[in-house]
Design a protein around this motif. Structure first.
Motif, PDB file in Angstrom:
ATOM      1  N   GLN A  12       0.834  -1.199   0.000  1.00  0.00           N
ATOM      2  CA  GLN A  12       0.000   0.000   0.000  1.00  0.00           C
ATOM      3  C   GLN A  12       0.874   1.256   0.000  1.00  0.00           C
ATOM      4  OE1 GLN A  12      -2.580  -0.486   3.429  1.00  0.00           O
ATOM      5  NE2 GLN A  12      -4.169  -1.404   2.156  1.00  0.00           N
ATOM      6  N   PRO A  13       0.349   2.367  -0.482  1.00  0.00           N
ATOM      7  CA  PRO A  13       1.106   3.620  -0.432  1.00  0.00           C
ATOM      8  C   PRO A  13       1.583   3.913   0.991  1.00  0.00           C
ATOM      9  CG  PRO A  13      -0.827   3.897  -1.798  1.00  0.00           C
ATOM     10  CD  PRO A  13      -0.950   2.537  -1.172  1.00  0.00           C
ATOM     11  N   SER A  84       8.282   4.695   2.211  1.00  0.00           N
ATOM     12  CA  SER A  84       7.332   5.733   1.779  1.00  0.00           C
ATOM     13  C   SER A  84       6.964   5.556   0.312  1.00  0.00           C
ATOM     14  CB  SER A  84       7.932   7.126   2.014  1.00  0.00           C
ATOM     15  OG  SER A  84       8.261   7.308   3.367  1.00  0.00           O
ATOM     16  N   LYS A  86       5.178   5.137  -3.207  1.00  0.00           N
ATOM     17  CA  LYS A  86       4.097   5.859  -3.854  1.00  0.00           C
ATOM     18  C   LYS A  86       3.592   5.044  -5.062  1.00  0.00           C
ATOM     19  CE  LYS A  86       6.546  10.194  -2.891  1.00  0.00           C
ATOM     20  NZ  LYS A  86       7.121  11.419  -3.501  1.00  0.00           N
ATOM     21  N   PRO A  87       2.387   5.289  -5.476  1.00  0.00           N
ATOM     22  CA  PRO A  87       1.883   4.571  -6.662  1.00  0.00           C
ATOM     23  C   PRO A  87       2.784   4.737  -7.877  1.00  0.00           C
ATOM     24  CG  PRO A  87       0.071   5.611  -5.524  1.00  0.00           C
ATOM     25  CD  PRO A  87       1.321   6.083  -4.833  1.00  0.00           C
ATOM     26  N   THR A  90       5.447   2.141  -8.844  1.00  0.00           N
ATOM     27  CA  THR A  90       5.070   0.868  -9.451  1.00  0.00           C
ATOM     28  C   THR A  90       5.839   0.644 -10.743  1.00  0.00           C
ATOM     29  OG1 THR A  90       2.849   0.893  -8.481  1.00  0.00           O
ATOM     30  CG2 THR A  90       3.164  -0.421 -10.483  1.00  0.00           C
ATOM     31  N   VAL A 123       2.476  -0.637  -6.091  1.00  0.00           N
ATOM     32  CA  VAL A 123       2.067   0.198  -4.968  1.00  0.00           C
ATOM     33  C   VAL A 123       0.667   0.709  -5.252  1.00  0.00           C
ATOM     34  CG1 VAL A 123       2.631   2.142  -3.491  1.00  0.00           C
ATOM     35  CG2 VAL A 123       4.463   0.884  -4.664  1.00  0.00           C
ATOM     36  N   SER A 124      -0.287   0.221  -4.502  1.00  0.00           N
ATOM     37  CA  SER A 124      -1.667   0.655  -4.706  1.00  0.00           C
ATOM     38  C   SER A 124      -2.481   0.361  -3.463  1.00  0.00           C
ATOM     39  CB  SER A 124      -2.278  -0.057  -5.917  1.00  0.00           C
ATOM     40  OG  SER A 124      -2.521  -1.415  -5.625  1.00  0.00           O
ATOM     41  N   SER A 125      -3.607   1.049  -3.368  1.00  0.00           N
ATOM     42  CA  SER A 125      -4.497   0.819  -2.235  1.00  0.00           C
ATOM     43  C   SER A 125      -5.664  -0.074  -2.646  1.00  0.00           C
ATOM     44  CB  SER A 125      -5.004   2.153  -1.682  1.00  0.00           C
ATOM     45  OG  SER A 125      -5.579   2.915  -2.710  1.00  0.00           O
TER      46      SER A 125
END
Length: 125
Positions: A12-13, A84, A86-87, A90, A123-125
């Motif tokens: 996750q982010p 830390s 971030k999307p 990816t 990286v994603s929610s």
């Protein structure tokens, strides 16, 4: 020298991952070891680099302060600690190694003649 990259996955982010790059068939001694990444539809780009002798490092501006590259000489393995996330981080991450790379060219992927197979980081929610 042959390279084996591992450690990718989904996070996750704001999360963290550690990538590993192990050498076989030789050692990283006298090599410069770099991490590069390639997102879908984009060019492969420089992420971070470490000179095996002495351990000097350099980072892309986009990851500076969040990623750390390091090495374990005894294990003949390089690491990329990613915090830390971030999307936009990816991508498929590749480790690479090359000899005789001058400092100013360490971010040039064409300077590297050995590449690992790549490991996916999402990286994603």
């Amino acid at each position: 020298v042959q390279l084996q990259a591992s450690g990718g996955g989904w996070v996750q982010p704001g999360g963290s991952l550690r990538l590993s790059c192990a050498a076989s068939g030789g050692t990283f001694r006298q090599y410069t070891v770099g991490w590069f990444r390639q997102a879908p539809g984009k060019e492969r780009e420089f992420v971070a680099v470490i000179r095996w002798s002495g351990g000097s490092t350099s980072y892309a501006d986009s990851v500076k302060g969040r990623f750390t590259i390091s090495r374990d000489i005894d294990k003949n393995t390089a690491y990329l600690f990613m915090n830390s996330l971030k999307p936009e981080d990816t991508a498929v991450y590749y480790c690479a190694a090359g000899r005789g790379i001058i400092v100013s060219a360490r971010d040039d992927l064409h300077q590297y003649d050995a590449w690992g197979q790549g490991t996916q980081v999402t990286v994603s929610s």
